[in-house]
Design a protein around this motif. Sequence first.
Motif, short mmCIF file in Angstrom:
data_model
loop_
_atom_site.label_atom_id
_atom_site.label_comp_id
_atom_site.label_asym_id
_atom_site.label_seq_id
_atom_site.Cartn_x
_atom_site.Cartn_y
_atom_site.Cartn_z
N GLY A 1 0.79 -1.22 0.00
CA GLY A 1 0.00 0.00 0.00
C GLY A 1 0.82 1.27 0.00
N LEU A 2 2.11 1.18 0.36
CA LEU A 2 2.96 2.36 0.38
C LEU A 2 3.84 2.41 -0.86
CD1 LEU A 2 4.17 2.49 4.11
CD2 LEU A 2 2.38 3.86 3.02
N PRO A 3 4.15 3.61 -1.37
CA PRO A 3 5.06 3.70 -2.52
C PRO A 3 6.49 3.36 -2.13
CG PRO A 3 4.50 5.89 -1.73
CD PRO A 3 3.65 4.92 -0.96
N THR A 4 7.25 2.86 -3.09
CA THR A 4 8.67 2.58 -2.88
C THR A 4 9.45 3.86 -3.11
OG1 THR A 4 8.36 0.31 -3.65
CG2 THR A 4 10.60 1.16 -3.61
N THR A 5 10.18 4.31 -2.08
CA THR A 5 10.92 5.57 -2.15
C THR A 5 12.42 5.29 -2.13
OG1 THR A 5 9.14 6.70 -0.97
CG2 THR A 5 11.27 7.82 -1.09
N THR A 6 13.15 5.87 -3.07
CA THR A 6 14.59 5.71 -3.15
C THR A 6 15.25 7.08 -3.30
OG1 THR A 6 14.33 3.57 -4.26
CG2 THR A 6 16.49 4.61 -4.38
N LEU A 7 16.21 7.38 -2.42
CA LEU A 7 17.01 8.59 -2.53
C LEU A 7 18.33 8.24 -3.20
CD1 LEU A 7 16.45 10.06 1.06
CD2 LEU A 7 15.10 10.46 -1.01
N PHE A 8 18.82 9.12 -4.08
CA PHE A 8 20.04 8.80 -4.81
C PHE A 8 20.92 10.04 -4.93
CE2 PHE A 8 16.66 9.82 -7.81
CZ PHE A 8 17.24 10.80 -8.60
N ALA A 9 22.21 9.80 -5.05
CA ALA A 9 23.19 10.87 -5.25
C ALA A 9 24.33 10.32 -6.09
CB ALA A 9 23.73 11.38 -3.91
N VAL B 1 2.79 0.33 -7.40
CA VAL B 1 2.06 -0.59 -8.27
C VAL B 1 0.57 -0.40 -8.05
CG1 VAL B 1 1.66 -2.99 -8.89
CG2 VAL B 1 3.95 -2.25 -8.23
N ALA B 2 -0.12 -0.02 -9.11
CA ALA B 2 -1.58 0.10 -9.08
C ALA B 2 -2.09 -0.65 -10.30
CB ALA B 2 -2.01 1.56 -9.12
N ASP B 3 -2.43 -1.92 -10.10
CA ASP B 3 -2.80 -2.79 -11.23
C ASP B 3 -3.80 -2.11 -12.13
OD1 ASP B 3 -1.14 -4.86 -10.58
OD2 ASP B 3 -2.61 -5.87 -9.32
N PRO B 4 -3.58 -2.12 -13.44
CA PRO B 4 -2.52 -2.85 -14.16
C PRO B 4 -1.32 -1.97 -14.55
CG PRO B 4 -4.19 -2.17 -15.71
CD PRO B 4 -4.59 -1.60 -14.37
N VAL B 5 -1.11 -0.85 -13.86
CA VAL B 5 -0.02 0.05 -14.23
C VAL B 5 0.89 0.27 -13.03
CG1 VAL B 5 -1.37 1.25 -16.00
CG2 VAL B 5 -1.36 2.11 -13.65
N VAL B 6 2.07 0.80 -13.31
CA VAL B 6 3.01 1.19 -12.27
C VAL B 6 3.20 2.70 -12.36
CG1 VAL B 6 5.37 0.98 -11.39
CG2 VAL B 6 4.20 -1.02 -12.33
N LEU B 7 2.89 3.41 -11.27
CA LEU B 7 3.05 4.86 -11.22
C LEU B 7 4.47 5.18 -10.76
CD1 LEU B 7 -0.33 5.73 -9.43
CD2 LEU B 7 0.15 5.67 -11.89
N PHE B 8 5.12 6.10 -11.47
CA PHE B 8 6.51 6.42 -11.18
C PHE B 8 6.74 7.92 -11.28
CE2 PHE B 8 10.85 7.27 -12.63
CZ PHE B 8 11.59 6.65 -11.63
N GLY B 9 7.53 8.46 -10.37
CA GLY B 9 7.90 9.87 -10.41
C GLY B 9 9.30 10.06 -9.86
N SER B 10 10.01 11.05 -10.38
CA SER B 10 11.39 11.29 -9.96
C SER B 10 11.70 12.77 -10.07
CB SER B 10 12.36 10.47 -10.82
OG SER B 10 13.69 10.70 -10.40
N ALA B 11 12.53 13.26 -9.14
CA ALA B 11 12.99 14.65 -9.17
C ALA B 11 14.45 14.67 -8.75
CB ALA B 11 12.15 15.52 -8.24
N SER B 12 15.24 15.50 -9.41
CA SER B 12 16.67 15.57 -9.10
C SER B 12 17.19 16.98 -9.34
CB SER B 12 17.47 14.56 -9.93
OG SER B 12 17.36 14.86 -11.31
N TYR B 13 18.35 17.27 -8.75
CA TYR B 13 18.99 18.57 -8.90
C TYR B 13 20.48 18.35 -9.07
CZ TYR B 13 20.24 23.44 -8.06
OH TYR B 13 20.73 24.71 -8.19
N SER B 14 21.11 19.14 -9.92
CA SER B 14 22.52 18.94 -10.24
C SER B 14 23.28 20.25 -10.11
CB SER B 14 22.67 18.38 -11.66
OG SER B 14 24.01 18.19 -11.98
N LEU B 15 24.52 20.15 -9.60
CA LEU B 15 25.43 21.28 -9.48
C LEU B 15 26.72 20.94 -10.23
CD1 LEU B 15 25.07 22.16 -5.68
CD2 LEU B 15 24.21 23.50 -7.60
N SER B 16 27.29 21.92 -10.91
CA SER B 16 28.52 21.70 -11.68
C SER B 16 29.56 22.75 -11.29
CB SER B 16 28.24 21.78 -13.18
OG SER B 16 27.27 20.84 -13.57
N THR B 17 30.82 22.36 -11.37
CA THR B 17 31.90 23.31 -11.12
C THR B 17 32.05 24.25 -12.31
OG1 THR B 17 33.52 21.74 -12.00
CG2 THR B 17 33.15 21.72 -9.61
N LYS B 18 32.54 25.44 -12.04
CA LYS B 18 32.69 26.44 -13.09
C LYS B 18 34.01 26.23 -13.84
CE LYS B 18 29.97 30.05 -10.83
NZ LYS B 18 29.98 31.45 -10.32
#
Length: 196
Positions: free
Chosen positions: A129-137, A174-191
């Motif tokens: 019943g709960l969504p699968t949450t993954t944090l990444f870096a 998972v919500a039969d018959p589909v899988v709901l997915f969402g993602s958000a990310s932020y990126s920093l770069s050196t100058k």
Amino acid sequence: EALTQKTDDASSEKNLEEVFQASEVQYSLLKSGKVGLLYSLDYSLYRDSRIDIAVDGSSSTITRFRIEEDAQNTFTNNLDLTYGVWDNLTFSATLPLVSKFDTQSSLSTTGLGDISLGARWQPVPLKRGLPTTTLFASLSTASGDSPYEINRSTNLSTGKGYYSLSGGASMSKVADPVVLFGSASYSLSTKINDLY
């Protein structure tokens, strides 16, 4: 003999074992102590047409006008190594080997690309019943040949020339018959400094 218990028959011990296994904390990442190895091959084509024009400042006369073509074929061999530190924490490293061919200037190069290091963490175990949450870096290094430090008329780059750090979170359910997915990310770069 027909009434004796077989090895695949249900028993109180097996029922208890199934109950305990169902109540165990479970994650979707690599298990602790496990190692994963993945090889992938990517191909990309970059094609560009540039106008090179020169104008005489005193008479406004065009002294040079030409179209420069550029076409680069890039093959990237990626070797991804993942290691399960804990059941809910996975470290990864990507080692790219880049081969580039410029069909217009007849240049080619093969070398190490930008090595990247990453981590994935699941703060909450899998629950019905709960969504699968993954944090990444991830950290992308500048280990490849920088396009800002080479002679572009005689050499090709194998990297982007700067470091970048990115992080985010993804959720799926998972919500039969589909899988709901969402993602958000932020990126920093050196100058990049001292460009001419």
